[in-house]
Each structure stands twice: as C-alpha cells, then as structure tokens.
Design a protein around this motif. Structure first.
Motif, PDB file in Angstrom:
ATOM      1  N   PRO A 149     -44.241 -64.090 -25.675  1.00  0.00           N
ATOM      2  CA  PRO A 149     -43.347 -65.153 -26.150  1.00  0.00           C
ATOM      3  C   PRO A 149     -44.105 -66.394 -26.627  1.00  0.00           C
ATOM      4  CG  PRO A 149     -42.489 -64.200 -24.132  1.00  0.00           C
ATOM      5  CD  PRO A 149     -43.865 -63.624 -24.321  1.00  0.00           C
ATOM      6  N   ALA A 150     -43.723 -66.872 -27.800  1.00  0.00           N
ATOM      7  CA  ALA A 150     -44.261 -68.119 -28.387  1.00  0.00           C
ATOM      8  C   ALA A 150     -45.760 -68.057 -28.692  1.00  0.00           C
ATOM      9  CB  ALA A 150     -43.964 -69.303 -27.483  1.00  0.00           C
ATOM     10  N   PHE A 151     -46.330 -66.849 -28.750  1.00  0.00           N
ATOM     11  CA  PHE A 151     -47.777 -66.742 -28.967  1.00  0.00           C
ATOM     12  C   PHE A 151     -48.201 -67.398 -30.274  1.00  0.00           C
ATOM     13  CE2 PHE A 151     -51.544 -64.692 -30.714  1.00  0.00           C
ATOM     14  CZ  PHE A 151     -52.437 -64.842 -29.665  1.00  0.00           C
ATOM     15  N   LEU A 211     -40.643 -63.051 -30.531  1.00  0.00           N
ATOM     16  CA  LEU A 211     -40.117 -63.812 -29.404  1.00  0.00           C
ATOM     17  C   LEU A 211     -40.526 -65.278 -29.502  1.00  0.00           C
ATOM     18  CD1 LEU A 211     -40.837 -61.229 -26.554  1.00  0.00           C
ATOM     19  CD2 LEU A 211     -38.669 -61.628 -27.745  1.00  0.00           C
ATOM     20  N   THR A 212     -40.039 -65.954 -30.543  1.00  0.00           N
ATOM     21  CA  THR A 212     -40.309 -67.382 -30.675  1.00  0.00           C
ATOM     22  C   THR A 212     -39.444 -68.135 -29.669  1.00  0.00           C
ATOM     23  OG1 THR A 212     -38.576 -67.669 -32.334  1.00  0.00           O
ATOM     24  CG2 THR A 212     -40.778 -67.087 -33.140  1.00  0.00           C
ATOM     25  N   ILE A 213     -39.744 -69.392 -29.465  1.00  0.00           N
ATOM     26  CA  ILE A 213     -38.975 -70.184 -28.498  1.00  0.00           C
ATOM     27  C   ILE A 213     -37.503 -70.300 -28.899  1.00  0.00           C
ATOM     28  CG2 ILE A 213     -38.694 -72.514 -27.517  1.00  0.00           C
ATOM     29  CD1 ILE A 213     -41.724 -72.633 -27.282  1.00  0.00           C
ATOM     30  N   PRO A 214     -37.170 -70.559 -30.181  1.00  0.00           N
ATOM     31  CA  PRO A 214     -35.747 -70.583 -30.565  1.00  0.00           C
ATOM     32  C   PRO A 214     -35.045 -69.249 -30.311  1.00  0.00           C
ATOM     33  CG  PRO A 214     -37.041 -71.677 -32.237  1.00  0.00           C
ATOM     34  CD  PRO A 214     -38.015 -71.032 -31.301  1.00  0.00           C
ATOM     35  N   VAL A 215     -35.749 -68.127 -30.539  1.00  0.00           N
ATOM     36  CA  VAL A 215     -35.163 -66.809 -30.283  1.00  0.00           C
ATOM     37  C   VAL A 215     -34.932 -66.623 -28.783  1.00  0.00           C
ATOM     38  CG1 VAL A 215     -35.562 -64.311 -30.358  1.00  0.00           C
ATOM     39  CG2 VAL A 215     -36.098 -65.711 -32.354  1.00  0.00           C
ATOM     40  N   CYS A 216     -35.932 -67.012 -27.979  1.00  0.00           N
ATOM     41  CA  CYS A 216     -35.805 -66.885 -26.525  1.00  0.00           C
ATOM     42  C   CYS A 216     -34.679 -67.764 -25.976  1.00  0.00           C
ATOM     43  CB  CYS A 216     -37.117 -67.256 -25.842  1.00  0.00           C
ATOM     44  SG  CYS A 216     -38.465 -66.083 -26.143  1.00  0.00           S
ATOM     45  N   MET A 217     -34.439 -68.892 -26.667  1.00  0.00           N
ATOM     46  CA  MET A 217     -33.368 -69.793 -26.239  1.00  0.00           C
ATOM     47  C   MET A 217     -32.040 -69.432 -26.889  1.00  0.00           C
ATOM     48  SD  MET A 217     -35.378 -73.463 -26.136  1.00  0.00           S
ATOM     49  CE  MET A 217     -34.038 -74.348 -25.367  1.00  0.00           C
ATOM     50  N   LYS A 218     -32.036 -68.239 -27.549  1.00  0.00           N
ATOM     51  CA  LYS A 218     -30.830 -67.682 -28.162  1.00  0.00           C
ATOM     52  C   LYS A 218     -30.175 -68.623 -29.181  1.00  0.00           C
ATOM     53  CE  LYS A 218     -29.970 -64.814 -24.116  1.00  0.00           C
ATOM     54  NZ  LYS A 218     -29.065 -64.466 -23.001  1.00  0.00           N
ATOM     55  N   GLY A 219     -31.054 -69.303 -29.935  1.00  0.00           N
ATOM     56  CA  GLY A 219     -30.564 -70.145 -31.021  1.00  0.00           C
ATOM     57  C   GLY A 219     -29.822 -71.389 -30.576  1.00  0.00           C
ATOM     58  N   ASN A 220     -29.986 -71.784 -29.320  1.00  0.00           N
ATOM     59  CA  ASN A 220     -29.322 -72.997 -28.816  1.00  0.00           C
ATOM     60  C   ASN A 220     -30.085 -74.223 -29.326  1.00  0.00           C
ATOM     61  OD1 ASN A 220     -28.266 -75.156 -27.295  1.00  0.00           O
ATOM     62  ND2 ASN A 220     -27.740 -73.769 -25.611  1.00  0.00           N
ATOM     63  N   SER A 221     -29.721 -74.671 -30.534  1.00  0.00           N
ATOM     64  CA  SER A 221     -30.455 -75.752 -31.193  1.00  0.00           C
ATOM     65  C   SER A 221     -30.362 -77.074 -30.448  1.00  0.00           C
ATOM     66  CB  SER A 221     -29.951 -75.929 -32.633  1.00  0.00           C
ATOM     67  OG  SER A 221     -28.559 -76.189 -32.650  1.00  0.00           O
ATOM     68  N   GLU A 222     -29.267 -77.309 -29.747  1.00  0.00           N
ATOM     69  CA  GLU A 222     -29.092 -78.549 -28.993  1.00  0.00           C
ATOM     70  C   GLU A 222     -30.168 -78.677 -27.914  1.00  0.00           C
ATOM     71  OE1 GLU A 222     -27.240 -82.165 -28.139  1.00  0.00           O
ATOM     72  OE2 GLU A 222     -26.634 -80.766 -29.712  1.00  0.00           O
ATOM     73  N   LYS A 223     -30.319 -77.627 -27.096  1.00  0.00           N
ATOM     74  CA  LYS A 223     -31.320 -77.639 -26.027  1.00  0.00           C
ATOM     75  C   LYS A 223     -32.737 -77.665 -26.605  1.00  0.00           C
ATOM     76  CE  LYS A 223     -28.757 -75.388 -22.270  1.00  0.00           C
ATOM     77  NZ  LYS A 223     -28.725 -74.218 -21.355  1.00  0.00           N
ATOM     78  N   LEU A 224     -32.933 -76.930 -27.703  1.00  0.00           N
ATOM     79  CA  LEU A 224     -34.252 -76.857 -28.318  1.00  0.00           C
ATOM     80  C   LEU A 224     -34.687 -78.222 -28.840  1.00  0.00           C
ATOM     81  CD1 LEU A 224     -36.591 -75.012 -29.243  1.00  0.00           C
ATOM     82  CD2 LEU A 224     -35.403 -74.774 -31.405  1.00  0.00           C
ATOM     83  N   LEU A 225     -33.790 -78.913 -29.526  1.00  0.00           N
ATOM     84  CA  LEU A 225     -34.128 -80.224 -30.080  1.00  0.00           C
ATOM     85  C   LEU A 225     -34.356 -81.245 -28.973  1.00  0.00           C
ATOM     86  CD1 LEU A 225     -31.700 -80.220 -33.131  1.00  0.00           C
ATOM     87  CD2 LEU A 225     -34.186 -80.119 -33.212  1.00  0.00           C
ATOM     88  N   ASN A 226     -33.646 -81.111 -27.879  1.00  0.00           N
ATOM     89  CA  ASN A 226     -33.901 -81.983 -26.723  1.00  0.00           C
ATOM     90  C   ASN A 226     -35.290 -81.724 -26.153  1.00  0.00           C
ATOM     91  OD1 ASN A 226     -31.400 -83.237 -26.849  1.00  0.00           O
ATOM     92  ND2 ASN A 226     -30.423 -81.775 -25.456  1.00  0.00           N
ATOM     93  N   MET A 227     -35.690 -80.442 -26.131  1.00  0.00           N
ATOM     94  CA  MET A 227     -37.024 -80.083 -25.661  1.00  0.00           C
ATOM     95  C   MET A 227     -38.103 -80.661 -26.584  1.00  0.00           C
ATOM     96  SD  MET A 227     -38.692 -76.312 -25.043  1.00  0.00           S
ATOM     97  CE  MET A 227     -39.100 -76.080 -26.760  1.00  0.00           C
TER      98      MET A 227
END
Length: 310
Positions: A149-151, A211-227
């Motif tokens: 993941p995220a390699f 297995l990118t981070i957005p894929v692992c987070m199931k496309g939850n852009s809200e949580k991703l952008l907060n991260m």
C-alpha cells in the motif's frame, strides 16, 4: 491598405497565441514543470546548506528529472485518458516511440557530458542510479503498489528527498543535521503532493489494482483532504523545530509560508476536485520553495547590512 495591416496583425496575434499555448502545454505536459521543480529543490538546498551552486549541476538535475517525467508521461499516456485526458491527448499527438528514446538518450548524454567535464565517476554513478530508478518507476516500482500500500507515493517522495544528498555529494560536502531535516521536509511535502494526485486518479488506480492511499480509504475525499492538511502542518512543524533549535538558518522562516499555499490548493480541490489548475499549483510548489528560501536569505542579508551600518 488599412485592412491589409489589420489582417496581418490578426494573423500575428493568432500565431503568437498558438505558439504561447503550445509552449505552455509542453511545459506542463512534457515533463518540464517537475524538472523545474527539481531545480528549485536543489537551489533551495544550496541556500539552506550555504553551498555555492553552479549551472552545470542545475543542468544535470533538470535533464535527469525531465527524462524521468517525460518518459513516465509518454509511457502512461494511454492509461491517463480517463484521469488526465488533456495530457494524454497532447502526449499522443506529439510523441512516438522513436522520439521518446531520442529525448531520453539525449538527456542521458547531456548528463554524461556534465559529469565527465565538471564532476567525477562517483557522482556520475549516483546521478545515473537516480535516473534509472526514475525510469523504472512506471514499468516496475509503480506496480509494487498492488502488493505494498502507498509504495509509489513513498518511492517518488524518497527520490525527491535524495536531491539534498545528491547536492552534498556533488560538492563534496558532509551530511549535516540541517540537510537531514530538509530532506524530511521535502519527503513529507512531496508525499502530500503525490497523494493529492492520486485522489484525482482514484478510479483509474482502483481498476489497475493499485493500493494507493485514496483507494485504501475507499475514495473518502473528506477524510483524505483532512489528512493532507495534517501533513501540511507537520512539514511546517519540522521547519519550525529546526529554526528554534538553531539546526537550520533563520532565512528558512520564509518557507513557513508554504503552509498557507498548500492549505489554499487543498481547499480548492476539496471544493472542485477535477479542476486541473488546482493540481498545477501543487505540482509547481517546489519552484516556490526556492523563491521563498532565496527571499528569506536576502531579507537576512539586508538586516545584517542595516545593523552593520548602524
């Protein structure tokens, strides 16, 4: 006569407009934007580490990263049709396999000449090792993200962070705490930028099994952008820590402004996910680092001069 003059002016305006548009597309989609960013990074590092940087090293870095990104864009043009159609159309229209090999080999030749004339065999090996790692990214290292993941994000960010040590090796300078801290800053900010690009490519990466981070987070852009905002803040904490502990020069204070720059385009992408210009602001950030570092250095020099005069 007046009508003829008007027609000539109209023709010239259209011609210059077309040339300007094509040059802009080449800069953005041809790999030059990130090559300029790499030059910005090593220039920032030279000011940061108080090393006089020469044009030969800047040219070698530009050629290295131009070859890497040009090759990545051209080999991935077919895959980009869904997620980055503008770049895919431009690449398909203007490049073929023969031209790809010619440009990459030309860049490698240019690097070789620079290292032979101005440097040594050790630095040439180091430089070409990074070039090879970059060229293998699309065909090999990117695919490892299917299992790790995220390699690809960590891999690309690490290559950018290595630029600091490439600078030190080229000018035979020791590795310092300041250089390590700067490489951590570069790694974290490039990680943020790479994850941001993956947000736009989520659907395409999912189809490829990456297995990118957005894929692992199931496309939850809200949580991703907060991260990403947390990462943005963390990079500033790294620089602030270095300044407060006297590990890095006071001129680095200007770098703290990138927090607001990063927060701005993250906010824009949160509002409008598919607007290309927002991602271009992220891609061009390394160029800004050099400008901020140099402006900070000039401010410190002016203050020193003023105190001396007083």
């Amino acid at each position: 006569m007046e009508q003829i003059v008007r027609r000539n002016w109209n023709f010239q305006d259209i011609l210059f407009s077309k040339i300007e548009k094509n040059l802009w597309k080449e800069f953005i989609y041809g790999g030059h934007l990130f090559a300029a960013g790499a030059v910005g990074v090593v220039y920032m590092a030279s000011v940061f580490c108080n090393i006089f940087i020469s044009l030969d090293f800047l040219a070698a870095i530009y050629l290295m990263f131009y070859a890497i990104y040009f090759y990545d864009y051209t080999t991935g043009a077919e895959e980009d049709k869904e997620t980055n159609s503008e770049r895919s159309v431009y690449i398909d229209a203007d490049h073929n396999q023969k031209k790809i090999k010619l440009i990459v080999c030309g860049a490698a030749l240019g690097m070789s000449i620079i290292y032979i004339i101005w440097s040594d065999l050790t630095n040439m090996v180091i430089g070409f090792s990074i070039l090879v790692l970059g060229l293998l990214y699309h065909s090999y290292f990117k695919n490892l993200t299917r299992f790790i993941p995220a390699f690809k994000n960590f891999f690309v960010s690490a290559v950018w962070a290595l630029l600091v040590f490439l600078l030190l090796a080229y000018y035979s300078q020791p590795i310092t705490s300041a250089a390590i801290l700067l490489s951590v800053f570069i790694f974290l900010r490039m990680l943020k930028i790479q994850i941001l690009f993956d947000l736009r490519d989520t659907e395409g990466d999912k189809k490829k099994g990456l297995l990118t981070i957005p894929v692992c987070m199931k496309g939850n852009s809200e949580k991703l952008l907060n991260m990403l905002n947390v990462l943005n803040l963390l990079t500033i904490i790294v620089i602030a820590y270095g300044i407060l502990t006297d590990i890095i020069p006071a001129a680095s204070m200007m770098i703290l402004l990138v927090f607001f720059y990063g927060h701005s385009y993250i906010k824009d992408i949160k509002a409008e996910k598919n607007v290309t210009s927002h991602y271009l602001l992220a891609a061009g950030e390394p160029i800004l680092w050099a400008g901020l570092m140099q402006s900070g250095n000039i401010c410190i020099q002016l203050l020193d001069t003023s105190f001396n005069l007083i």
